[in-house]
Scaffold this motif. Structure first.
Motif, short mmCIF file in Angstrom:
data_model
loop_
_atom_site.label_atom_id
_atom_site.label_comp_id
_atom_site.label_asym_id
_atom_site.label_seq_id
_atom_site.Cartn_x
_atom_site.Cartn_y
_atom_site.Cartn_z
N ASN A 193 4.26 9.97 4.84
CA ASN A 193 4.50 9.08 6.00
C ASN A 193 5.99 8.74 6.15
O ASN A 193 6.36 7.59 6.44
N GLY A 194 6.84 9.72 5.92
CA GLY A 194 8.27 9.53 6.10
C GLY A 194 8.98 8.91 4.91
O GLY A 194 10.20 8.75 4.93
N LYS A 195 8.25 8.55 3.89
CA LYS A 195 8.87 7.96 2.72
C LYS A 195 8.81 8.93 1.54
O LYS A 195 7.82 9.62 1.35
N LYS A 196 9.87 8.92 0.74
CA LYS A 196 9.96 9.81 -0.41
C LYS A 196 9.32 9.14 -1.62
O LYS A 196 9.61 7.99 -1.92
N GLN A 243 0.15 20.35 -12.02
CA GLN A 243 -0.48 19.93 -10.76
C GLN A 243 0.06 18.55 -10.35
O GLN A 243 -0.07 17.58 -11.11
N TYR A 244 0.68 18.49 -9.17
CA TYR A 244 1.17 17.23 -8.60
C TYR A 244 0.23 16.86 -7.45
O TYR A 244 0.03 17.67 -6.54
N SER A 245 -0.32 15.66 -7.48
CA SER A 245 -1.27 15.26 -6.44
C SER A 245 -0.96 13.84 -5.95
O SER A 245 -0.46 13.00 -6.71
N VAL A 246 -1.27 13.60 -4.67
CA VAL A 246 -1.09 12.29 -4.05
C VAL A 246 -2.25 12.08 -3.08
O VAL A 246 -2.70 13.02 -2.41
N ASN A 247 -2.74 10.84 -3.02
CA ASN A 247 -3.90 10.53 -2.16
C ASN A 247 -3.47 10.26 -0.72
O ASN A 247 -3.71 9.19 -0.16
N ASP A 248 -2.82 11.24 -0.11
CA ASP A 248 -2.39 11.14 1.28
C ASP A 248 -1.84 12.50 1.68
O ASP A 248 -1.72 13.41 0.84
N LYS A 249 -1.51 12.62 2.93
CA LYS A 249 -0.90 13.85 3.41
C LYS A 249 0.57 13.83 3.06
O LYS A 249 1.32 12.92 3.44
N ALA A 250 1.01 14.87 2.28
CA ALA A 250 2.39 14.92 1.79
C ALA A 250 3.08 16.17 2.30
O ALA A 250 2.44 17.19 2.57
N SER A 286 0.83 -1.21 0.00
CA SER A 286 0.00 0.00 0.00
C SER A 286 0.86 1.26 0.00
O SER A 286 0.54 2.25 -0.64
N PHE A 287 1.98 1.21 0.74
CA PHE A 287 2.90 2.37 0.73
C PHE A 287 3.60 2.50 -0.60
O PHE A 287 3.81 3.58 -1.12
N SER A 288 3.98 1.36 -1.16
CA SER A 288 4.70 1.41 -2.44
C SER A 288 3.77 1.85 -3.57
O SER A 288 4.20 2.35 -4.59
#
Length: 588
Positions: A109-112, A40-47, A16-18
């Protein structure tokens, strides 16, 4: 078994993280030169910790701007939270080509995580360089070599005397972060009648020789030449204020060649353009000594703004009293460069009854496109004038009948016979008394008729004195109404907060009042002319100076700050009213 399930859960968690991905959306792609491009750069989480990609050849005009969106849902009695983080960048390309956008990075979540790389294709704009260069051949080198300049665009370089000309001052800018513009020195238009046209100052994109510029139209004028020859448009100098510094830029001088029209007809007054004239009368049947409104409407393009009473060839019946009432020029647009309307109102007062024909009025206009003169005429108007109430003509006829009746009755129809048979002292006394009364009445009528012409002359002279005073008063009131009408329009501009319109209305009112009062042709209007005519009419120097000072204040107030304009408007309106009244009093 327990270990197998635990391992499976950890594997799903890692997957799920990957699966988290920084998605990129580009709009528009392909784009045009000078157009804003949105990344526009978007991700389905808090970044967090967003790293901008490497962008070469494109200018970042805004960003990165971070935003987040949260949504809540209920599934099987459980609350689930969905968070989307978006980073936006605005880019602009000034040259055609294909530009590469490298990967962008963010932390979840701490991962790039990173985005995919992309390319943006940029095409030329639809504005053609050749057209721009043809219009401004004199500035070709200036446009090619400079990143900031002011260009002067003319609708024509060669015009006929009296033909309106459109002048636009445009700022071409390739530097970013332009914040404000200030006028350092305004252009001068010696030999022209000038009308300022409001400009929208909207930013446009124009490509010149494969370079993209931001273009702002900073000033527009309609110029009407008042003399022939080579007339010069002096430069406009402005200050461009950027975020960290400011630059001063100046336009080039422009020359306009003005020639006289050939083979001018005898009654040609200088109208140039394409115009027609129409007549209208408010009523076709009135009584003698009553007023009727007669109006002439001129419609078209050209120097209609300078059209005066003297330019219209009119012929009214001799039995009419004609009053030039007012001019309505509120429907003149862009100084007459587009279709405009100007209306002249007359008041006609016929003195005697009868059937009258008002001949067509006409204007002679030179059409510069067809290179010919046209005499445009209005329609003929008919007016029936009925007998007025209590006219002097009716009174004079009744009077003559009365005199004839008395003179006929004073003639004796038969001679008196004295005889002893019919002699009666009482009857004879009655007859003598009757003839004596007739004799006295005849003498009184004789003296009355003798003195009547003298009495009529005295009455006419008294009437003439009062009539002259009344006409003088009406004329003064009419002049003040014409000036006050302009000032009423200016007062309306105050309510609308139309600052430029207000000062323009006041300035026009003063010039038109001066031209009409002293019978000065519009081509000769200048501040030197004001000194000349004020001096000829023995107006004191203080009034001269205040009149010209007020014109100067109206001219420069349009370019002052908004706060300063608001404070000045009421003051200038009162000053304009006061100076007109003082000129009227001084001329009486």
């Amino acid at each position: 078994m327990y270990k197998t399930i635990l391992t499976f859960i950890i594997l799903l968690f890692n997957l799920s993280f990957s699966a988290q991905e920084l998605k990129l959306k580009i709009s528009p792609n392909p784009a045009k030169v000078g157009e804003n491009i949105l990344l526009q750069y978007s991700v389905n989480d808090k970044a967090t910790d967003f790293i901008v990609p490497e962008i070469s050849g494109l200018e970042i005009i805004s960003g990165p701007n971070a935003s987040s969106q949260s949504s809540y849902s209920y599934i099987n009695g459980k609350t689930q939270i969905s968070i989307t983080t978006t980073y936006s960048l605005y880019l602009r390309a000034y040259d055609k080509g294909i530009y590469k956008i490298s990967s962008a990075y963010a932390s979840v979540n701490g991962k790039k995580i990173k985005s995919n790389s992309a390319t943006i294709k940029v095409n030329h704009t639809q504005n053609k360089t050749n057209k721009t260069n043809k219009t401004n051949k004199t500035n070709k080198t200036n446009k090619t070599n400079k990143d900031l300049f002011v260009d002067v665009e003319l609708s024509k370089r060669k015009i006929i005397l009296g033909e309106p000309l459109l002048v636009e001052f445009k700022l071409y800018n390739r530097f970013s972060m332009l914040e404000n513009l200030f006028a350092k020195s305004l252009p001068k238009f010696n030999g022209f009648w000038v009308e300022e046209i409001p400009s929208d100052n909207q930013r446009k994109i124009e490509e010149i020789n494969n370079k993209v510029y931001e273009v702002y139209t900073i000033a527009k004028y309609t110029l009407t030449p008042q003399k022939s020859g080579n007339l010069t448009i002096e430069p406009l100098e402005i200050i461009c204020q950027y975020f960290f510094n400011q630059r001063v830029v100046k336009s080039l001088k422009k020359e306009v060649i003005v020639t006289n029209p050939e083979n001018m007809p005898k009654n040609y007054s200088g109208l140039v353009g394409d115009m027609k004239i129409e007549a209208e009368i408010s009523n076709d049947t009135i009584k003698a000594n009553e007023a009727v409104n007669y109006s002439l409407t001129i419609t078209g393009t050209g120097n209609i703004v300078l059209l005066t009473w003297d330019d219209i060839l009119t012929l009214f019946p001799n039995d009419f009293e004609v009053i030039q009432s007012e001019i309505d020029d509120n429907k003149i647009f862009k100084g007459g460069m587009v279709r405009s309307i100007k209306k002249f109102d007359y008041i006609l007062i016929p003195k005697y009854k009868g059937k009258y024909s008002i001949p067509p009025s006409s204007i002679i206009v030179y059409n510069s496109k067809e290179k010919s003169y046209k005499t445009n005429k209005s329609s003929e108007k008919n007016l029936i004038v009925l007998e007025g109430d209590n006219t002097s003509g009716i009174q004079s006829k009744n009077y003559e009948k009365e005199i004839n009746y008395i003179s006929d009755n004073t003639k004796l129809k038969k001679s008196i016979k004295y005889s002893s048979e019919n002699l009666s002292f009482s009857n004879e006394i009655k007859r003598l008394k009757y003839f004596n009364d007739l004799h006295i009445l005849s003498i009184n009528i004789f003296y009355f008729i003798l003195l009547l012409p003298i009495l009529i002359i005295i009455i006419i002279k008294i009437y003439a004195v009062f009539d002259n005073k009344l006409k003088s008063k009406n004329k003064s009131n009419k002049m003040q109404k014409i000036a006050q009408k302009r000032l009423i329009n200016a007062k309306k501009c105050i309510k609308k907060k139309d600052f430029n319109g207000f000062f323009e209305e006041v300035e026009k009112s003063l010039w038109n009042y001066f031209a009409f009062k002293f019978k000065v042709d519009s081509s000769n209007l200048s501040k030197e002319t004001i000194y000349k005519y004020f001096k000829q009419n023995n107006l004191n120097e203080e009034i001269q100076n205040r009149f010209i000072k007020l014109l100067n204040e109206c001219e420069f107030a349009r370019f002052s700050s908004t706060k300063s304009k608001n404070m000045k408007m009421e003051v200038i309106l009162n000053q304009a009213k006061k100076i007109i009244i003082e000129v009227e009093k001084s001329l009486k």
